[in-house]
Scaffold this active site. Structure first.
Site, mmCIF file in Angstrom:
data_model
loop_
_atom_site.group_PDB
_atom_site.id
_atom_site.type_symbol
_atom_site.label_atom_id
_atom_site.label_comp_id
_atom_site.label_asym_id
_atom_site.label_seq_id
_atom_site.Cartn_x
_atom_site.Cartn_y
_atom_site.Cartn_z
ATOM 1 N N LYS A 152 0.867 -1.183 0.000
ATOM 2 C CA LYS A 152 0.000 0.000 0.000
ATOM 3 C C LYS A 152 0.899 1.226 0.000
ATOM 4 C CE LYS A 152 -4.409 0.994 0.069
ATOM 5 N NZ LYS A 152 -5.540 0.244 -0.523
ATOM 6 N N ASP A 192 -7.025 4.309 -4.645
ATOM 7 C CA ASP A 192 -7.693 4.129 -3.351
ATOM 8 C C ASP A 192 -8.345 5.487 -3.062
ATOM 9 O OD1 ASP A 192 -7.894 2.141 -0.949
ATOM 10 O OD2 ASP A 192 -7.373 4.027 0.008
HETATM 11 P P1 NDP Z 1 -12.999 7.670 -2.774
HETATM 12 O O1 NDP Z 1 -11.947 8.663 -2.503
HETATM 13 O O2 NDP Z 1 -13.500 7.507 -4.151
HETATM 14 O O3 NDP Z 1 -14.254 7.914 -1.820
HETATM 15 C C1 NDP Z 1 -14.133 7.912 -0.424
HETATM 16 C C2 NDP Z 1 -15.444 8.338 0.176
HETATM 17 O O4 NDP Z 1 -15.352 8.237 1.593
HETATM 18 C C3 NDP Z 1 -15.830 9.782 -0.121
HETATM 19 O O5 NDP Z 1 -17.218 9.864 -0.160
HETATM 20 C C4 NDP Z 1 -15.265 10.534 1.080
HETATM 21 O O6 NDP Z 1 -15.950 11.748 1.357
HETATM 22 C C5 NDP Z 1 -15.506 9.537 2.180
HETATM 23 N N1 NDP Z 1 -14.497 9.674 3.238
HETATM 24 C C6 NDP Z 1 -13.147 9.612 3.096
HETATM 25 N N2 NDP Z 1 -12.544 9.788 4.275
HETATM 26 C C7 NDP Z 1 -13.520 9.962 5.167
HETATM 27 C C8 NDP Z 1 -13.536 10.179 6.557
HETATM 28 N N3 NDP Z 1 -12.411 10.254 7.269
HETATM 29 N N4 NDP Z 1 -14.755 10.299 7.155
HETATM 30 C C9 NDP Z 1 -15.901 10.195 6.423
HETATM 31 N N5 NDP Z 1 -15.940 10.002 5.115
HETATM 32 C C10 NDP Z 1 -14.776 9.875 4.501
HETATM 33 O O7 NDP Z 1 -12.415 6.270 -2.213
HETATM 34 P P2 NDP Z 1 -12.860 4.807 -2.586
HETATM 35 O O8 NDP Z 1 -14.321 4.749 -2.806
HETATM 36 O O9 NDP Z 1 -11.950 4.309 -3.616
HETATM 37 O O10 NDP Z 1 -12.476 4.037 -1.241
HETATM 38 C C11 NDP Z 1 -13.408 3.890 -0.164
HETATM 39 C C12 NDP Z 1 -12.953 2.752 0.723
HETATM 40 O O11 NDP Z 1 -12.887 1.542 -0.039
HETATM 41 C C13 NDP Z 1 -11.578 2.915 1.360
HETATM 42 O O12 NDP Z 1 -11.580 2.282 2.616
HETATM 43 C C14 NDP Z 1 -10.680 2.135 0.412
HETATM 44 O O13 NDP Z 1 -9.494 1.696 1.045
HETATM 45 C C15 NDP Z 1 -11.587 0.963 0.083
HETATM 46 N N6 NDP Z 1 -11.259 0.255 -1.146
HETATM 47 C C16 NDP Z 1 -11.210 0.892 -2.358
HETATM 48 C C17 NDP Z 1 -10.941 0.184 -3.502
HETATM 49 C C18 NDP Z 1 -10.980 0.800 -4.846
HETATM 50 O O14 NDP Z 1 -10.917 0.044 -5.826
HETATM 51 N N7 NDP Z 1 -11.107 2.094 -4.980
HETATM 52 C C19 NDP Z 1 -10.612 -1.252 -3.444
HETATM 53 C C20 NDP Z 1 -10.784 -1.844 -2.138
HETATM 54 C C21 NDP Z 1 -11.055 -1.096 -1.050
HETATM 55 P P3 NDP Z 1 -15.581 13.111 0.549
HETATM 56 O O15 NDP Z 1 -16.262 12.982 -0.773
HETATM 57 O O16 NDP Z 1 -16.121 14.200 1.389
HETATM 58 O O17 NDP Z 1 -14.093 13.120 0.432
#
Ligand code: NDP
Length: 477
Positions: A152, A192
């Site tokens: 990571k 991510d």
């Molecule tokens: P994005 O950046 O696309 O979206 C993240 C979302 O979570 C946004 O809506 C963001 O809000 C919100 N968010 C981020 N940090 C916080 C926080 N501290 N408190 C509340 N809300 C928060 O990320 P992904 O959708 O790609 O990833 C989401 C999760 O899925 C993570 O845990 C990631 O590790 C996991 N994941 C992702 C993969 C992928 O293929 N992308 C694969 C496997 C796991 P805002 O819009 O306000 O920033």
């Protein structure tokens, strides 16, 4: 909102868990891990230990039953990354001010294949958070049955509010250092939080420029230059495919016509909502770091995509189109809880970030008759919440199994790049669906074999660990 782990996760709780494991398996693990914990100073380190504790708990029966794992010191070796790169990233903002951020790449374990795992750009990024994510990635990648190790990376850079040019300049500066450590057979990063197709495009462009090679060194690339069809959808779709398989396996009703709640509004949340809606479920929530939308008639996905993927604005703007929907700012969340989980549902999908579903939320979900919880984000549920859900026989799908769809399609992207071909959307989708079903089956069978039928947390940890551990033994120290 991230829970204060100091409240729920103490040295005492870790110590007693490790002692329990240690007593059963008779290894000198406790002292080692406690020493490490004492050195842990940041919340990131605590989150890393939270992830490690869960795995240690699950694998105790396996270690107990097979002395090879103790003889080869597998736990001691697996919980320390192979190497960690930490570097300075300097870049020029649009006002020509010099900005400085910190970049990282944690290469955790490559027993099963090249290091593989995403890059996160978020102000909360630190070494501990990336160690937690890298550690989880080892077992997740192992569960897929595909040849990938765990890693990571990321930076405390916040892409929010930055211009495209600033993001481009940061990505170029980040890659100036990262390129020394990655390669198609060495380490293949992906996206991510904060790293989507735009960032991957800029990172790839810089890698190409520095190395003069056109390698599949990153996955999640846009389709026009080597990306796989369906990579953007893969994690969210995979989350739903896993849930379908789990509900079927546990003789529960299918998702069609059921009310579902989803947290997050990013890549994983959006594509989870998309697949759920396609299957005829009614998704009534989504959330971002500022607040939650509750739309009882169903979330308007096209609008959500426009707000979060194109305009990149806060969810509150959903109300401009649908003033009758409810917006709950984070400041108004229930005490010790998250607004999304207060909405009654059949199936819940935490898809935003770590530790966003707490004990109080789990109790509310149980009281409201929720049947299943699937983790789309990495480790979104606290240990206390998971215990409540398991004790109440809720079908609980842990992240390392349920959200593996992203890395599965990343592996498909690596295969396509290696032979310079393109697979159709249908082919990728069918292979993803089948792989998620296989993961679900493997996890459920493993849980049954180890006497914890229905416990997908233990099933995933044991199945994931076993494969990596056996490879480590076969490869020597
Ligand atoms: P994005 O950046 O696309 O979206 C993240 C979302 O979570 C946004 O809506 C963001 O809000 C919100 N968010 C981020 N940090 C916080 C926080 N501290 N408190 C509340 N809300 C928060 O990320 P992904 O959708 O790609 O990833 C989401 C999760 O899925 C993570 O845990 C990631 O590790 C996991 N994941 C992702 C993969 C992928 O293929 N992308 C694969 C496997 C796991 P805002 O819009 O306000 O920033």
């Amino acid at each position: 909102m991230i829970t204060d782990l100091n409240q729920s996760f103490t040295l005492g709780s870790l110590e007693s868990k490790i002692k329990k494991v240690n007593k059963r398996v008779n290894v000198s693990l406790a002292q080692l891990q406690i020493q490490k914990f004492e050195k842990a100073s940041s919340e990131g380190d605590r989150i890393f230990f939270q992830a490690m504790e869960e795995v240690l708990d699950s694998i105790a029966p396996l270690i107990e039953s097979d002395e090879r794992y103790r003889r080869h010191a597998i736990v001691e070796r697996l919980t320390v990354p192979d190497r960690v790169f930490k570097f300075k990233v300097t870049w020029l903002d649009d006002a020509n001010n010099i900005q400085v951020n910190t970049g990282y790449r944690v290469q955790f374990n490559n027993s099963l294949g090249p290091y593989k795992g995403g890059i996160r750009f978020h102000p909360s990024v630190n070494e501990g958070i990336l160690k937690f994510l890298g550690f989880e990635q080892i077992l997740k990648n192992s569960l897929t049955g595909l040849p990938m190790g765990g890693a990571k990376g990321g930076s405390d850079f916040d892409p929010k509010g930055k211009s495209d040019f600033e993001v481009m300049k940061f990505c170029a500066a980040f890659m100036t250092e990262l390129h020394k450590h990655i390669g198609p057979r060495v380490d293949v990063p992906a996206g991510d939080i904060g790293v989507g197709a735009r960032e991957i495009g800029y990172l790839f462009g810089e890698y190409k420029k520095i190395t003069s090679t056109y390698d599949g060194v990153l996955t999640g690339k846009p389709f026009m230059f080597g990306g796989s069809l369906m990579r953007p959808e893969a994690t969210g779709y995979g989350v739903v495919y896993f849930t379908q398989a789990m509900l079927e396996q546990e003789n529960k009703e299918a998702l069609k016509g059921k009310v579902c709640t989803v947290s997050g509004a990013g890549n994983v949340a959006i594509h989870t909502i998309e697949k759920l809606q396609e299957l005829g479920a009614l998704v009534v929530t989504c959330s971002d770091s500022r607040g939650t939308i509750y739309d009882s008639r169903g979330v308007d996905l096209a609008l959500l995509k426009e707000l979060k993927l194109q305009k990149r604005v806060n969810l509150e703007e959903y109300l401009i189109t649908y003033p009758e929907a409810r917006y709950i700012p984070v400041e108004e969340y229930p005490e010790g809880g998250h607004a999304v989980w207060s909405i009654p549902c059949y199936a819940a999908f935490p898809c935003a970030t770590q530790n966003e579903l707490w004990e109080a939320d789990a109790k509310t979900l149980v009281a409201n008759g929720c049947v299943s919880v699937t983790e789309g984000a990495n480790m979104p549920s606290t240990p206390e919440a998971i215990k409540i859900l398991l004790d109440n026989k809720i079908c609980f799908a842990p992240a390392k199994a349920a959200n593996a769809g992203g890395v599965v399609v990343s592996s498909f992207e690596m295969s396509q790049n290696a032979v310079m071909t393109k697979w159709s959307f249908e082919k990728v989708d069918a292979k993803l669906k089948e792989t998620m079903r296989q993961i679900c089956k493997r996890v459920a069978l493993t849980a049954k074999d180890y006497g914890v039928e229905g416990n997908y947390v233990d099933g995933a940890n044991i199945a994931g660990f076993k494969k990596v551990a056996d490879a480590m033994i076969a490869e020597g120290i």
